[in-house]
Design a protein around this motif. Structure first.
Motif, PDB file in Angstrom:
ATOM      1  N   GLY A 116       0.882  -1.098  -0.040  1.00  0.00           N
ATOM      2  CA  GLY A 116      -0.013   0.100  -0.071  1.00  0.00           C
ATOM      3  C   GLY A 116       0.864   1.098   0.086  1.00  0.00           C
ATOM      4  O   GLY A 116       2.255   1.247   0.147  1.00  0.00           O
ATOM      5  N   PRO A 117       0.043   2.299  -0.055  1.00  0.00           N
ATOM      6  CA  PRO A 117       1.002   3.634  -0.303  1.00  0.00           C
ATOM      7  C   PRO A 117       1.699   4.045   0.923  1.00  0.00           C
ATOM      8  O   PRO A 117       2.509   5.057   0.875  1.00  0.00           O
ATOM      9  CB  PRO A 117      -0.200   4.714  -0.666  1.00  0.00           C
ATOM     10  CG  PRO A 117      -1.504   3.981  -0.124  1.00  0.00           C
ATOM     11  CD  PRO A 117      -1.394   2.538  -0.238  1.00  0.00           C
ATOM     12  N   LEU A 118       1.560   3.646   2.102  1.00  0.00           N
ATOM     13  CA  LEU A 118       2.275   3.888   3.374  1.00  0.00           C
ATOM     14  C   LEU A 118       3.359   2.796   3.504  1.00  0.00           C
ATOM     15  O   LEU A 118       3.764   2.850   4.745  1.00  0.00           O
ATOM     16  CB  LEU A 118       1.300   4.201   4.487  1.00  0.00           C
ATOM     17  CG  LEU A 118       0.252   5.160   4.230  1.00  0.00           C
ATOM     18  CD1 LEU A 118      -0.508   5.487   5.609  1.00  0.00           C
ATOM     19  CD2 LEU A 118       1.114   6.694   4.081  1.00  0.00           C
ATOM     20  N   SER A 119       3.599   1.903   2.840  1.00  0.00           N
ATOM     21  CA  SER A 119       4.253   0.762   3.181  1.00  0.00           C
ATOM     22  C   SER A 119       5.860   1.110   2.653  1.00  0.00           C
ATOM     23  O   SER A 119       5.934   2.015   1.929  1.00  0.00           O
ATOM     24  CB  SER A 119       3.864  -0.594   2.580  1.00  0.00           C
ATOM     25  OG  SER A 119       4.246  -0.099   0.927  1.00  0.00           O
ATOM     26  N   VAL A 120       6.656   0.174   3.194  1.00  0.00           N
ATOM     27  CA  VAL A 120       8.088   0.230   2.807  1.00  0.00           C
ATOM     28  C   VAL A 120       8.234   0.047   1.283  1.00  0.00           C
ATOM     29  O   VAL A 120       9.345   0.439   0.665  1.00  0.00           O
ATOM     30  CB  VAL A 120       9.139  -0.701   3.751  1.00  0.00           C
ATOM     31  CG1 VAL A 120       9.157  -0.213   5.014  1.00  0.00           C
ATOM     32  CG2 VAL A 120       8.480  -2.018   3.557  1.00  0.00           C
ATOM     33  N   THR A 121       7.213  -0.680   0.645  1.00  0.00           N
ATOM     34  CA  THR A 121       7.439  -1.105  -0.714  1.00  0.00           C
ATOM     35  C   THR A 121       7.345   0.261  -1.529  1.00  0.00           C
ATOM     36  O   THR A 121       7.618   0.189  -2.737  1.00  0.00           O
ATOM     37  CB  THR A 121       6.131  -2.156  -1.187  1.00  0.00           C
ATOM     38  OG1 THR A 121       5.090  -1.756  -0.862  1.00  0.00           O
ATOM     39  CG2 THR A 121       6.591  -3.341  -0.485  1.00  0.00           C
ATOM     40  N   THR A 122       6.781   1.195  -1.137  1.00  0.00           N
ATOM     41  CA  THR A 122       6.303   2.601  -2.083  1.00  0.00           C
ATOM     42  C   THR A 122       7.771   3.278  -1.946  1.00  0.00           C
ATOM     43  O   THR A 122       7.735   4.427  -2.596  1.00  0.00           O
ATOM     44  CB  THR A 122       5.300   3.226  -1.512  1.00  0.00           C
ATOM     45  OG1 THR A 122       5.436   3.786  -0.126  1.00  0.00           O
ATOM     46  CG2 THR A 122       4.081   2.524  -1.545  1.00  0.00           C
ATOM     47  N   TRP A 123       8.623   3.051  -0.908  1.00  0.00           N
ATOM     48  CA  TRP A 123       9.887   3.939  -0.747  1.00  0.00           C
ATOM     49  C   TRP A 123      10.708   4.137  -2.106  1.00  0.00           C
ATOM     50  O   TRP A 123      11.196   5.016  -2.464  1.00  0.00           O
ATOM     51  CB  TRP A 123      10.854   3.348   0.116  1.00  0.00           C
ATOM     52  CG  TRP A 123      10.333   3.650   1.551  1.00  0.00           C
ATOM     53  CD1 TRP A 123       9.180   4.052   2.002  1.00  0.00           C
ATOM     54  CD2 TRP A 123      10.925   3.413   2.782  1.00  0.00           C
ATOM     55  NE1 TRP A 123       8.973   3.889   3.243  1.00  0.00           N
ATOM     56  CE2 TRP A 123       9.912   3.347   3.995  1.00  0.00           C
ATOM     57  CE3 TRP A 123      12.274   2.856   3.107  1.00  0.00           C
ATOM     58  CZ2 TRP A 123      10.488   3.354   5.318  1.00  0.00           C
ATOM     59  CZ3 TRP A 123      12.560   2.446   4.286  1.00  0.00           C
ATOM     60  CH2 TRP A 123      11.665   3.053   5.355  1.00  0.00           C
ATOM     61  N   SER A 124      10.726   2.924  -2.809  1.00  0.00           N
ATOM     62  CA  SER A 124      11.477   3.166  -4.216  1.00  0.00           C
ATOM     63  C   SER A 124      10.764   3.908  -5.188  1.00  0.00           C
ATOM     64  O   SER A 124      11.558   4.947  -5.728  1.00  0.00           O
ATOM     65  CB  SER A 124      11.935   1.614  -4.747  1.00  0.00           C
ATOM     66  OG  SER A 124      10.700   0.891  -4.957  1.00  0.00           O
ATOM     67  N   ALA A 125       9.638   3.663  -5.439  1.00  0.00           N
ATOM     68  CA  ALA A 125       9.124   4.668  -6.160  1.00  0.00           C
ATOM     69  C   ALA A 125       8.794   6.136  -5.745  1.00  0.00           C
ATOM     70  O   ALA A 125       9.147   6.931  -6.596  1.00  0.00           O
ATOM     71  CB  ALA A 125       7.250   4.365  -6.488  1.00  0.00           C
ATOM     72  N   SER A 126       8.603   6.368  -4.495  1.00  0.00           N
ATOM     73  CA  SER A 126       8.838   7.518  -4.163  1.00  0.00           C
ATOM     74  C   SER A 126      10.001   8.352  -4.161  1.00  0.00           C
ATOM     75  O   SER A 126      10.271   9.350  -4.489  1.00  0.00           O
ATOM     76  CB  SER A 126       8.381   7.597  -2.582  1.00  0.00           C
ATOM     77  OG  SER A 126       6.975   7.265  -2.425  1.00  0.00           O
ATOM     78  N   SER A 127      11.103   7.787  -3.936  1.00  0.00           N
ATOM     79  CA  SER A 127      12.604   7.950  -3.870  1.00  0.00           C
ATOM     80  C   SER A 127      12.753   8.206  -5.365  1.00  0.00           C
ATOM     81  O   SER A 127      13.434   9.419  -5.794  1.00  0.00           O
ATOM     82  CB  SER A 127      13.381   6.776  -3.279  1.00  0.00           C
ATOM     83  OG  SER A 127      13.286   6.778  -2.425  1.00  0.00           O
ATOM     84  N   LEU A 128      12.265   7.346  -6.188  1.00  0.00           N
ATOM     85  CA  LEU A 128      12.492   7.966  -7.750  1.00  0.00           C
ATOM     86  C   LEU A 128      11.759   9.104  -8.074  1.00  0.00           C
ATOM     87  O   LEU A 128      12.296  10.003  -8.844  1.00  0.00           O
ATOM     88  CB  LEU A 128      12.006   6.716  -8.517  1.00  0.00           C
ATOM     89  CG  LEU A 128      13.085   5.481  -8.706  1.00  0.00           C
ATOM     90  CD1 LEU A 128      12.344   4.344  -9.397  1.00  0.00           C
ATOM     91  CD2 LEU A 128      14.205   5.825  -9.442  1.00  0.00           C
TER      92      LEU A 128
END
Length: 151
Positions: A116-128
């Protein structure tokens, strides 16, 4: 119903605070604003709002890093459009659509720490996204004189 809440939060953050933080330079201002956004969300996380059932020593840092990254993107939306309403729309779409969508797409309950949007899995997309914003800002300013103040 929740638009006034998002508007109030973003009016304070994007309309009042962000222009003052930009005195420290665009990148620093965005990152400081993201850190403030992260600190702002600590009480909600501590009450179990972001990562229910997870230890606070795990949930709070994840929530803060996520808020820094997403807050930087939302602030860039505001700066790109010049409108606080655009930041309100970005924040509202994240909380009111992306978060529930995660629950509806999955056939089972998902761990918000991992999906989901608040998970560690979004860190890569958000960082990009943050990296892309930084590169676009550098490219836009490549022809202008080098600033003497902080970056």
């Amino acid at each position: 119903m929740s638009v006034p809440l998002y508007f109030g939060e973003e009016l304070g953050r994007q309309g009042y605070l962000l222009p003052r933080l930009l005195r420290h330079g665009r990148i620093r201002g965005l990152l400081i604003g993201g850190a403030i956004r992260g600190a702002w969300h600590v009480p909600m996380t501590a009450l179990g709002g972001s990562h229910p059932g997870r230890p606070l020593l795990l949930g709070i840092p994840v929530a803060v890093v996520t808020a820094v990254l997403l807050g930087t993107v939302i602030a860039a939306v505001r700066l790109s459009t010049g409108a606080v309403w655009a930041a309100v729309a970005a924040h509202l779409s994240l909380n009111e659509f992306a978060l529930p969508l995660t629950r509806h797409v999955s056939a089972r309950v998902v761990d918000p720490l991992l999906a989901g949007p608040l998970s560690v899995t979004t860190w890569s997309a958000s960082s990009l996204a943050v990296l892309g914003l930084w590169l676009a800002h550098r490219r836009r300013n490549a022809g202008s004189p080098v600033p003497t103040g902080p970056a």
